[in-house]
Structures are given as structure tokens and as C-alpha cells.
Write an enzyme that holds these catalytic residues in place. Structure first.
Site, PDB file in Angstrom:
ATOM      1  CD  GLU A 100      34.127  49.222  40.081  1.00 17.81           C
ATOM      2  OE1 GLU A 100      33.420  50.606  39.969  1.00 17.81           O
ATOM      3  OE2 GLU A 100      33.463  48.249  40.024  1.00 17.81           O
ATOM      4  CG  ASP A 102      34.672  45.431  39.578  1.00 17.89           C
ATOM      5  OD1 ASP A 102      34.900  46.283  40.442  1.00 17.89           O
ATOM      6  OD2 ASP A 102      33.730  45.849  38.638  1.00 17.89           O
ATOM      7  CD  GLU A 104      30.403  42.605  40.966  1.00 20.22           C
ATOM      8  OE1 GLU A 104      29.635  42.002  40.433  1.00 20.22           O
ATOM      9  OE2 GLU A 104      30.383  43.720  41.143  1.00 20.22           O
ATOM     10  CG  HIS A 117      30.747  39.760  36.759  1.00 19.92           C
ATOM     11  ND1 HIS A 117      29.876  39.599  35.713  1.00 19.92           N
ATOM     12  CD2 HIS A 117      31.034  41.070  37.172  1.00 19.92           C
ATOM     13  CE1 HIS A 117      29.807  40.804  35.141  1.00 19.92           C
ATOM     14  NE2 HIS A 117      30.217  41.554  36.094  1.00 19.92           N
ATOM     15  CG  ASN A 119      33.351  45.180  34.085  1.00 15.97           C
ATOM     16  OD1 ASN A 119      34.245  45.544  33.210  1.00 15.97           O
ATOM     17  ND2 ASN A 119      32.258  45.612  34.116  1.00 15.97           N
ATOM     18  CG  ASN A 127      29.786  48.744  28.875  1.00 13.89           C
ATOM     19  OD1 ASN A 127      29.043  48.286  29.924  1.00 13.89           O
ATOM     20  ND2 ASN A 127      29.649  49.916  28.346  1.00 13.89           N
ATOM     21  NE  ARG A 128      37.989  48.303  28.467  1.00 13.58           N
ATOM     22  CZ  ARG A 128      37.777  49.620  28.739  1.00 13.58           C
ATOM     23  NH1 ARG A 128      37.559  49.951  30.139  1.00 13.58           N
ATOM     24  NH2 ARG A 128      38.154  50.565  28.029  1.00 13.58           N
ATOM     25  CD  GLU A 129      30.127  43.499  31.230  1.00 18.71           C
ATOM     26  OE1 GLU A 129      30.517  43.683  30.308  1.00 18.71           O
ATOM     27  OE2 GLU A 129      29.259  44.618  31.823  1.00 18.71           O
ATOM     28  CD1 TRP A 194      21.121  42.493  39.573  1.00 19.49           C
ATOM     29  CD2 TRP A 194      22.930  41.189  39.004  1.00 19.49           C
ATOM     30  NE1 TRP A 194      22.314  42.843  40.160  1.00 19.49           N
ATOM     31  CE2 TRP A 194      23.232  42.029  39.900  1.00 19.49           C
ATOM     32  CE3 TRP A 194      23.705  40.110  38.553  1.00 19.49           C
ATOM     33  CZ2 TRP A 194      24.661  41.978  40.308  1.00 19.49           C
ATOM     34  CZ3 TRP A 194      24.966  40.282  38.821  1.00 19.49           C
ATOM     35  CH2 TRP A 194      25.710  41.244  39.788  1.00 19.49           C
TER      36      TRP A 194
END
Ligand SMILES: *[C@@H]1O[C@H](CO)[C@@H](O)[C@H](O)[C@H]1NC(C)=O
Ligand SMILES: *[C@@H]1O[C@H](CO)[C@@H](O)[C@H](O)[C@H]1NC(C)=O
Length: 274
Positions: A100, A102, A104, A117, A119, A127-129, A194
Site C-alpha cells: 500500500e 498512501d 491521507e 500523512h 505511509n 508503520n512507515r509514517e 484521532w
């Protein structure tokens, strides 16, 4: 005279059919997949709007799956008080070992900036933000957001400025997306628990419906005619300079620099440009 007119006509027909081959059309290229009428294709397929109200958001996905490509879309985000809203544009494959990539966009209270954001997931592992501020207000005009994905690297761009690179580092054991085809997905949804200031600022439903616009979608793929430069594209000196500029002034968060998180990502030891 008649000849000249018909030659001009022929030339312009030829040029417009070339454009049509690379420019996408939302009717032809995507399906609105959810939102019960809240997603709409407009302007003969050039523009698509997604909206969100208290009952539902909405989204679309590409009809086909792609293995590598360069994907561009112009977006205009929810203006005003967009707190709690998340607008997305991403590539994803299926299954629990999915890949994926992304974009966002996390909304904010009026007057406060959006957060972009990003990833990258490889074989189910994310977990690669990395998060960024934009250097413009993304709600005033359309801006171009792009994902370039070739066998050597992924480059994420904003108005053609590279903001992030994820290189193929299989040689040091980092899985790289290259065997699973991915579809484009996009959505507008609510994540008030969040999204904005860590969930402290909730969505103001009196402002609903919230609407975001997408237009001029284009996909360059291995089977599209014409320009194939994206297949081997890398950053040149100018591109690296721009990436450093973004990382220096606009990066808010980088997983590689986050010592509080325990997972170790081998790619983080290799390069400053991740
Ligand atoms: C919203 O604005 C605040 C204040 O400027 C900022 O700290 C925050 O990062 C912004 N973005 C989000 C998504 O909360
Ligand atoms: C994108 O769409 C707009 C409006 O439909 C059009 O005017 C413009 O030329 C298109 N192309 C680009 C590259 O902006």
C-alpha cells in the site's frame, strides 16, 4: 483553402486523441464503491466529488489493478472547518500481506493547517509514517498529487515536488512492492476520534455535508503508449534539492527518526532520503 482547413482539423484531431490516451476519465477508469450517492462523477468524467455527512462518507476505486505506474490526480480538499475529516488517495493490493502507498489528508479547525500523512506498506507491514505540512492552502485550488511506482523506487510528489522516496532495498532484506498489482482507492470519511489534534477536536456536523473534489486523473502504465520515462525515473540533482527542502521545512514526523517506537526498519539506516 479547403485543404488547409482539413489538414488543421486532422492535426487537431490527432493531438486530442493523443491527449485522450493519457488523460483518464472517471467514467471509464473508476467505480464509485460506497457512499450511497455521496460520490458523483461530474463534467463528463473529468471531475469526481466525494462527500461526507453524519450518516456516511464515500469512496471510489480504479476498475483495473496496476503493476507499476505513475498516477496523478488533482485534488481540492474540504474547506473551512474540516476537523475530523480524512481525504485519501492511495494504491493498495488485497490480502493480509498487502502492499500500500498512501496519501491521507487530515482536516483541521478553520484557520489551522491540514496534515498530509503518508505511509508505505510492504507485504502487510506498514508503520512507515511520514507527515508533512503543505506550503499552500490545499482547499483554495486544485493541486496535483502523484505516486510514481517503478521497480527501483516509489516517489511521492506534490505539485511535482518530491516529498518522499522509498527505495528498493531488497539487497539488505527490506521487502519491496513488486509482485502484487494495486488498485487506486480514494475516500472521504470521518475519523474524529484521532484525526485532528490527536482526536481532541471533533467534527462539527452542523457544517456537513463536507465535499472534496478530484479531477484530471491520469495513469501512465507499462502498457500505455507514449512516455515511459517514469519506469526508470530517479531523482536528479534538482529533485534531491527539492526533497531536502521539503524534509527540512515541511516534515512534521518521520518514523525513521522516532526512537520511542521499538520496531527497527533497515531502510532507515541506509539513506537520508526515505
Ligand atoms: C491542526 O492545527 C494544529 C494547530 O496549528 C496543529 O498542531 C495540528 O498539527 C494541525 N493538524 C491536525 C491534523 O491536527
Ligand atoms: C484539468 O481539468 C481542468 C478543468 O476541467 C482543465 O481546464 C485543465 O486543462 C486540465 N488539465 C490540467 C493539466 O490541469
Amino acid at each position: 483553402m479547403a485543404n488547409r482547413v482539413s489538414i488543421t482539423l486532422l492535426v487537431s484531431l490527432f493531438v486530442s486523441s493523443l491527449l485522450a490516451a493519457s488523460a483518464g476519465n472517471f467514467y471509464r477508469d473508476v467505480d464509485i464503491t460506497w457512499g450511497d450517492g455521496r460520490g458523483k462523477i461530474l463534467r463528463r468524467g473529468n471531475t469526481l466529488s466525494l462527500s461526507l455527512d453524519k450518516t456516511s462518507g464515500s469512496g471510489f476505486q480504479s476498475k483495473r489493478a496496476y503493476l507499476f505506474g505513475r498516477f496523478d490526480v488533482q485534488m481540492k480538499l474540504v474547506p473551512g472547518n474540516s476537523a475530523g475529516t480524512v481525504t485519501t488517495f492511495y494504491l493498495t493490493s488485497q490480502g493480509n500481506k498487502h502492499d500500500e502507498i498512501d496519501f491521507e489528508f487530515l482536516g483541521n479547525q478553520s484557520g489551522n493547517p491540514y496534515t498530509l500523512h503518508t505511509n508505505v506498506y510492504t507485504q502487510g507491514q506498514g508503520n512507515r509514517e511520514q507527515e508533512f505540512r503543505l506550503w499552500f492552502d490545499p482547499t483554495l485550488k486544485f493541486h496535483t498529487y502523484s505516486i510514481l511506482w517503478n521497480p527501483q523506487r516509489i516517489i511521492i510528489l506534490v505539485d511535482n515536488i518530491p516529498i518522499r522516496v522509498f527505495s528498493n532495498l531488497e539487497s539488505i532484506g527490506v521487502p519491496y512492492p513488486k509482485n502484487q498489482a494495486m488498485k487506486i482507492q480514494a475516500s472521504l470519511w470521518d475519523a474524529e476520534d484521532w484525526a485532528t489534534q490527536g482526536g481532541k477536536v471533533k467534527t462539527d456536523w452542523s457544517m456537513a455535508p463536507f465535499t472534496a473534489y478530484y479531477r484530471n486523473f491520469s495513469a501512465l502504465t507499462t502498457d500505455s503508449s507514449g512516455f515511459k520515462g517514469w519506469l526508470t525515473q530517479d531523482l536528479d540533482v534538482h529533485g534531491r534539492k527539492l526533497l531536502r527542502w521539503v524534509q527540512k521545512y515541511y516534515m512534521l514526523y518521520n518514523y525513521c527518526a522516532d526512537r520511542r517506537r521499538r520496531f527497527s526498519h533497515r531502510e532507515c539506516t541506509r539513506s537520508r532520503f526515505l
